[in-house]
Design an enzyme around this catalytic site. Structure first.
Site, PDB file in Angstrom:
ATOM      1  N   ASP A 103       0.902  -1.214  -0.102  1.00 37.12           N
ATOM      2  CA  ASP A 103       0.085   0.163  -0.177  1.00 37.12           C
ATOM      3  C   ASP A 103       0.614   1.153  -0.011  1.00 37.12           C
ATOM      4  O   ASP A 103       0.334   2.092   0.671  1.00 37.12           O
ATOM      5  CB  ASP A 103      -0.913  -0.078   1.118  1.00 37.12           C
ATOM      6  CG  ASP A 103      -1.726  -1.230   1.226  1.00 37.12           C
ATOM      7  OD1 ASP A 103      -2.262  -1.466   0.263  1.00 37.12           O
ATOM      8  OD2 ASP A 103      -2.236  -1.761   2.298  1.00 37.12           O
TER       9      ASP A 103
ATOM     10  N   GLY B 295      -4.394  -4.285  -3.851  1.00 30.12           N
ATOM     11  CA  GLY B 295      -5.382  -3.131  -4.122  1.00 30.12           C
ATOM     12  C   GLY B 295      -4.559  -1.835  -4.508  1.00 30.12           C
ATOM     13  O   GLY B 295      -4.001  -1.410  -3.688  1.00 30.12           O
ATOM     14  N   HIS B 296      -4.817  -1.627  -5.623  1.00 26.57           N
ATOM     15  CA  HIS B 296      -3.843  -0.456  -6.451  1.00 26.57           C
ATOM     16  C   HIS B 296      -4.606   0.761  -6.528  1.00 26.57           C
ATOM     17  O   HIS B 296      -5.722   0.368  -7.431  1.00 26.57           O
ATOM     18  CB  HIS B 296      -2.796  -0.903  -7.644  1.00 26.57           C
ATOM     19  CG  HIS B 296      -1.945  -2.119  -7.152  1.00 26.57           C
ATOM     20  ND1 HIS B 296      -1.129  -2.489  -8.034  1.00 26.57           N
ATOM     21  CD2 HIS B 296      -1.796  -2.534  -5.785  1.00 26.57           C
ATOM     22  CE1 HIS B 296      -0.207  -3.353  -7.423  1.00 26.57           C
ATOM     23  NE2 HIS B 296      -0.720  -3.606  -5.973  1.00 26.57           N
TER      24      HIS B 296
ATOM     25  N   LYS C 154       1.970   2.293  -5.123  1.00 24.70           N
ATOM     26  CA  LYS C 154       2.530   1.686  -6.481  1.00 24.70           C
ATOM     27  C   LYS C 154       1.569   2.070  -7.661  1.00 24.70           C
ATOM     28  O   LYS C 154       2.031   2.498  -8.619  1.00 24.70           O
ATOM     29  CB  LYS C 154       2.675   0.095  -6.285  1.00 24.70           C
ATOM     30  CG  LYS C 154       3.608  -0.351  -4.968  1.00 24.70           C
ATOM     31  CD  LYS C 154       3.629  -1.745  -4.872  1.00 24.70           C
ATOM     32  CE  LYS C 154       2.373  -2.678  -4.368  1.00 24.70           C
ATOM     33  NZ  LYS C 154       1.946  -2.102  -2.989  1.00 24.70           N
TER      34      LYS C 154
ATOM     35  N   GLN D 191       1.948  -5.992  -3.294  1.00 24.14           N
ATOM     36  CA  GLN D 191       2.281  -6.194  -1.787  1.00 24.14           C
ATOM     37  C   GLN D 191       3.740  -5.403  -1.750  1.00 24.14           C
ATOM     38  O   GLN D 191       3.842  -4.226  -2.456  1.00 24.14           O
ATOM     39  CB  GLN D 191       2.427  -7.692  -1.379  1.00 24.14           C
ATOM     40  CG  GLN D 191       1.034  -8.506  -1.214  1.00 24.14           C
ATOM     41  CD  GLN D 191       0.744  -8.774  -2.641  1.00 24.14           C
ATOM     42  OE1 GLN D 191       1.192  -9.599  -3.423  1.00 24.14           O
ATOM     43  NE2 GLN D 191      -0.523  -8.681  -2.910  1.00 24.14           N
TER      44      GLN D 191
END
Ligand code: GDP
Ligand code: IMO
Ligand code: MG
Length: 418
Positions: free
Chosen positions: A15, A42-43, A18, A221
């Site tokens: 988080d 989750g990007h 990225k 990650q």
């Protein structure tokens, strides 16, 4: 000499931001590829006030000219992928998914959640997305690959066989064998939708590099969640570091070009496990509020704390970072004092490296003067003086050059340094 692929990697516990940087850089790339993880990622990308949250589709998807690759090292939930694909038009010819990638099926998620419950107070705090069980089956050589969607009957036969071998163990955990009629229908639907996208992505990546195309690799990650080099067992089940890109796409180390480490100007972690610079007091709460620190995938509140220069220097070295992108600098606006961990103390001794067992490490902090007014700044010269001092010291402590500074979630609120 053929082109090399540049790489984006998170160098904390995920988080870091990225998605924002991949999207920003992807405007100038021909292809973006994911190489590990699954829909535990989750990007988030914000463009002109519109939010896009991606879990499996690479963050290059907002550049209509870029192609997007999901490599063999990713674990793919067909259900999650199909759901995510619905957000975008015309993905055919723009999205390619490896035939060798392993599938996450519903029972992998059930196993993930059941194992977490059994671990009780030792639970990892997984995302419950079936990541660990799918990678476990891959390593045990009994997993299910996307290529198998080409023959659903044979795949169903393998699932039957799998439950013959493992069903009793799962039953003891309260997990029933799936209804095979429903499973067959579901797999047939997956096959119908996904087969046009499923291909040999290693060959595709090689061809792109041979044709001198610009390829960007998108890590998911973060380094401290790496299965080998992270805070085991409180990690994810894949190789999150830059080296993982070779395995997860079929590239050689010589195919990797520039490596950019993505790092928050402070630190967060979601899930359980050691976090040396965690601040459980009012500063940690304030970081969480100012940074809107809630998980993109699970909505869980992220634990917050200070920049850990020891951990980040370790991660920069492990990944071979050429450059750093410092994210969320604006979130530190308004703090009188900002702390940075410059060493650890273990059993009364001071160390400046990441030990194997970090449970007993205590942070040694250097305190910096705070600032205000960094939100949305786009030029180095416009940053508050104390923010510049902070960034210059981080560069020295981590021994890696800063090339990007992010001052809001929006794509263009970014300082790009030469
Ligand atoms: P990722 O998993 O590394 O892509 O990061 P996430 O998207 O899970 O979390 C990063 C969060 O910070 C997202 O909500 C982003 O929109 C947001 N974000 C990214 N960069 C910045 C920044 O510079 N400032 C602020 N305030 N938010 C940012
Ligand atoms: P992105 O790509 C932050 C964490 C989980 C848990 C551990 C294991 O958005 O940075 P898993 O479901 O992978 O078996 O959970 O890893 N985790 C993440 N934390 N960002 C992520 O992805 C994460 N993906 C997994 O919270 O602690
Ligand atoms: Mg995320």
């Amino acid at each position: 000499m053929r082109n090399r692929a540049d790489l984006i990697v998170g160098i904390q516990w995920g988080d870091e931001g990225k998605g924002k940087i991949v999207d920003l850089l992807a405007q100038k790339y021909d292809a973006v590829a994911r190489y590990q993880g699954g829909h535990n990622a989750g990007h988030t990308i914000w463009v002109d006030g519109v939010k896009h949250a991606l879990h499996l589709i690479p963050s290059g998807v907002l550049n209509p000219k870029a192609i997007n690759i999901i490599g063999n090292g990713v674990v793919v939930s067909p259900e999650a992928l199909i759901k995510e694909m619905k957000q975008f038009d015309n993905l055919l010819g723009r999205l390619f998914v490896s035939e060798s990638a392993h599938m996450i099926l519903e029972f992998h998620c059930q196993i993930d959640r059941a194992k977490e419950l059994l671990k009780a107070d030792k639970a990892i705090g997984t995302t419950g997305r079936g990541i660990g069980p799918a990678y476990s089956e891959k390593i045990a050589r009994s997993g299910f690959r996307l290529a198998e969607l080409r023959d659903v009957d044979a795949l169903c036969g393998r699932i039957e066989e799998y439950f013959k071998q493992n069903g009793a163990i799962y039953k003891a955990m309260g997990i029933e064998k799936p209804d095979m009629k429903k499973m067959r229908d579901q797999l047939s639907d997956f096959a119908k939708t996904l087969l046009p996208y499923i291909t040999n992505t290693t060959k595709l990546a090689w061809d792109l590099l041979d044709e001198d195309k610009k390829v960007l690799l998108e890590g998911a990650q973060g380094t401290l969640l790496d299965i080998d080099h992270g805070t085991y067992p409180y990690v994810t089940s894949s190789s999150t570091i830059s080296a993982g890109a070779c395995i997860g796409l079929g590239l050689s180390p010589k195919d990797i070009g520039k490596v950019i480490g993505i790092v928050k100007a402070y630190c967060t972690r979601v899930g359980n496990g050691p976090f040396i610079t965690e601040d459980s007091g009012k500063d940690g709460i304030r970081l969480g509020e100012q940074g809107h620190e809630f998980g993109t995938t699970t909505g869980r509140a992220r634990r917050c704390g200070w920049f850990d220069a020891v951990g980040v220097a370790y991660a920069s070295r492990l990944n071979g970072c050429d450059e750093l992108a410092i994210m969320k600098l604006d979130v530190l606006d308004g703090f009188d004092e900002i702390k940075v961990c410059v060493a650890y103390e273990i059993d009364g001794k001071q160390i400046d490296y990441m030990p194997q067992d970090i449970d007993s490490a205590k942070p040694i902090y250097r305190v910096f003067k705070g600032w205000s007014g960094s939100v949305g700044v786009k030029k180095w010269d416009d940053l508050p003086e104390n923010a510049k001092i902070y960034l210059q010291e981080i560069e020295k402590l981590v021994k890696t050059k800063i090339s990007l500074i992010s001052t809001s979630a929006e794509r263009n609120d970014t300082i790009i340094l030469d």
